[in-house]
Write an enzyme that holds these catalytic residues in place. Sequence first.
Site, PDB file in Angstrom:
ATOM      1  CE  LYS A  51      -9.091  -4.412   4.624  1.00 49.44           C
ATOM      2  NZ  LYS A  51     -10.111  -3.136   3.672  1.00 49.44           N
TER       3      LYS A  51
ATOM      4  CB  VAL B 163      -3.228  -0.393   5.714  1.00 47.94           C
ATOM      5  CG1 VAL B 163      -3.295  -1.921   6.823  1.00 47.94           C
ATOM      6  CG2 VAL B 163      -3.425  -0.057   4.386  1.00 47.94           C
TER       7      VAL B 163
ATOM      8  CB  CYS C 132      -0.899   0.110   1.415  1.00 45.45           C
ATOM      9  SG  CYS C 132      -2.074   1.581   1.130  1.00 45.45           S
TER      10      CYS C 132
END
Length: 94
Positions: free
Chosen positions: A71, A84, A41
Amino acid sequence: IDFCAARARAFRCNERRSDFRGGGGSEVRMQDVTLYTNKMCPFAQKAWIALEEKQVEYEMVEIGLYGSGGKPSWFLDMNPKGQVPVLKHGDKIV
């Protein structure tokens, strides 16, 4: 900032940092700082690079963003949006 070098250091260090004295003489310990992230990410990579550049001692917990099961529920309890990065310092979640 040399992103490739910071990323390579983090992979080699097994997600652990040595002691670091922060501003004001307060000691920041590994058990005090946890980065919940996904290494792919780009938003989380910015937080990761900042911790590396500041040489903050931290623990990295990688969260699977996709796949079967989704998740973890404990992560969604910490961050209901499921995004995140999440940075935890002591009991405070950022």
